[in-house]
Design a protein around this motif. Structure first.
Motif, PDB file in Angstrom:
ATOM      1  N   ARG A 109       0.949  -1.323   0.225  1.00 57.63           N
ATOM      2  CA  ARG A 109      -0.065  -0.088  -0.209  1.00 57.63           C
ATOM      3  C   ARG A 109       1.072   0.825   0.283  1.00 57.63           C
ATOM      4  N   ASP A 121       3.375   2.129  -1.176  1.00 58.88           N
ATOM      5  CA  ASP A 121       5.119   1.475  -2.258  1.00 58.88           C
ATOM      6  C   ASP A 121       3.631   2.030  -3.498  1.00 58.88           C
ATOM      7  N   GLU A 122       2.778   1.956  -3.503  1.00 58.38           N
ATOM      8  CA  GLU A 122       1.714   2.468  -4.534  1.00 58.38           C
ATOM      9  C   GLU A 122       1.265   4.020  -4.334  1.00 58.38           C
ATOM     10  N   GLY A 155      -3.280   0.535  -9.176  1.00 54.75           N
ATOM     11  CA  GLY A 155      -2.581  -0.022  -9.156  1.00 54.75           C
ATOM     12  C   GLY A 155      -2.943  -1.540  -8.261  1.00 54.75           C
ATOM     13  N   GLU A 156      -2.788  -2.486  -7.829  1.00 55.20           N
ATOM     14  CA  GLU A 156      -3.532  -3.829  -7.404  1.00 55.20           C
ATOM     15  C   GLU A 156      -4.402  -3.237  -5.677  1.00 55.20           C
ATOM     16  N   ARG A 208      -7.039   2.103  -6.798  1.00 55.46           N
ATOM     17  CA  ARG A 208      -7.571   1.791  -8.500  1.00 55.46           C
ATOM     18  C   ARG A 208      -8.442   3.079  -9.162  1.00 55.46           C
TER      19      ARG A 208
END
Length: 321
Positions: free
Chosen positions: A127, A129-130, A147-148, A151
């Motif tokens: 989280r 890093d995103e 991102g994973e 979004r």
């Protein structure tokens, strides 16, 4: 070589008669005394002046010093809101913002903060890093981010920072994962290892990760977060720092220095110890003053300032490759 100072924004560092507005004067005095950066830390648990508010106040009150966070915890804020605030501070300061970020750690300053923020503790490093990747995308004008975990679509135009691409972002932490992630995507490294040898080993691993990722190692700033107190009477200085450690962390100095870089003693002893870290590769030292009360903080600020020419000179020619 840069020497910075952490502002005493937490109430644990104040006397009852201290005026929090003196923090602006403290920052100005630090700049005049030769410090090249002013840093603030971040929390919801310990009462303190909020980090980004403090930096916004310092931006027009200072001229050339770097303004930084050590460390900002992005999960405490909505990602887009934080991107706006950080870009605004970079604009107001003329491009002087640098951020160290972290995901928190188990214990008092970790999971409880996630609970208060309504953010899951699980996958906290991904989280983080995103969130950083999202900030950089927004600062580049992106209208969406996929991102994973995060979004977002149809993002309206956001505030652009002073510098193209935004301010440098450093990562705190010295675990193998943190070193690898710093090498891959961050602009600097801000750990606080008690042993300079561990700093040197971590920096070597970080550079290897950067090389593997196709990055130039010189593009990653090797920094150090270290608590400092100078006193001609070594025993008295230890007692004073112990009171600071207990008030701030709820633990004696003997326990704190097992997990964080702590340097106390005479001016000569502090110079020698900091020199061990610069010999290990540190190029931006962020000093946290181990003192309670603004009067004592100001006194220690001047004592540390007196060491800046010697510390910066000693590192010449000792940068490990």
């Amino acid at each position: 070589m840069d020497i910075g100072v952490l502002l005493p924004t937490g109430t644990a560092q104040w006397d009852e008669s201290d005026d929090p507005r003196d923090l602006i004067g403290f920052g100005r005095r630090a700049e005049r005394s030769g410090f090249s950066s002013l840093f603030v830390n971040d929390s919801l648990i310990s009462p303190r002046v909020e980090a980004l508010t403090m930096l916004a106040a310092l931006a027009p009150a200072t001229d050339a010093v770097t303004l930084g966070t050590a460390a900002l915890m992005p999960f405490l804020r909505r990602p887009v809101q934080a991107a706006q605030s950080l870009a605004s501070i970079d604009l107001l300061s003329g491009g002087r913002l640098t951020m160290a970020v972290g995901a928190g750690f188990p214990g008092r300053f970790g999971r409880p903060l996630y609970t208060l923020s309504g953010v899951p503790w699980e996958r906290r490093f991904a989280r983080l890093d995103e969130t950083v990747a999202l900030w950089r995308a927004l600062w580049d004008g992106a209208g969406h981010f996929h991102g994973e975990i995060l979004r977002l679509d149809d993002i309206p135009p956001t505030t652009r920072p002073f510098r193209p691409g935004g301010p440098p972002i450093w990562l705190g932490g010295a675990t193998p994962s943190a070193l690898a992630r710093t090498g891959r995507m961050y602009d600097g490294w801000l750990p606080y290892p008690p042993d300079p040898a561990d700093y040197a080993a971590g920096l070597s691993d970080l550079r290897a990760a950067a090389t593997d990722a196709g990055r130039a190692t010189e593009d990653i700033t090797p920094a150090l977060f270290v608590s400092v107190r100078i006193d001609d009477d070594e025993e008295r200085g230890r007692r004073e720092f112990d009171a600071y450690a207990r008030a701030t962390y709820g633990m004696p100095v003997e326990e704190l220095e097992k997990i964080q870089a702590v340097v106390t003693g005479s001016a000569a002893q502090v110079i020698e110890r900091l020199g061990q870290y610069t010999a290990a590769g540190a190029r931006h030292i962020v000093t946290r003053i181990g003192a309670q009360g603004m009067r004592s903080q100001h006194d220690q600020l001047e004592r540390i300032a007196d060491l800046i020419p010697t510390v910066t000179k000693r590192r010449a020619g000792r940068y490990p490759e």
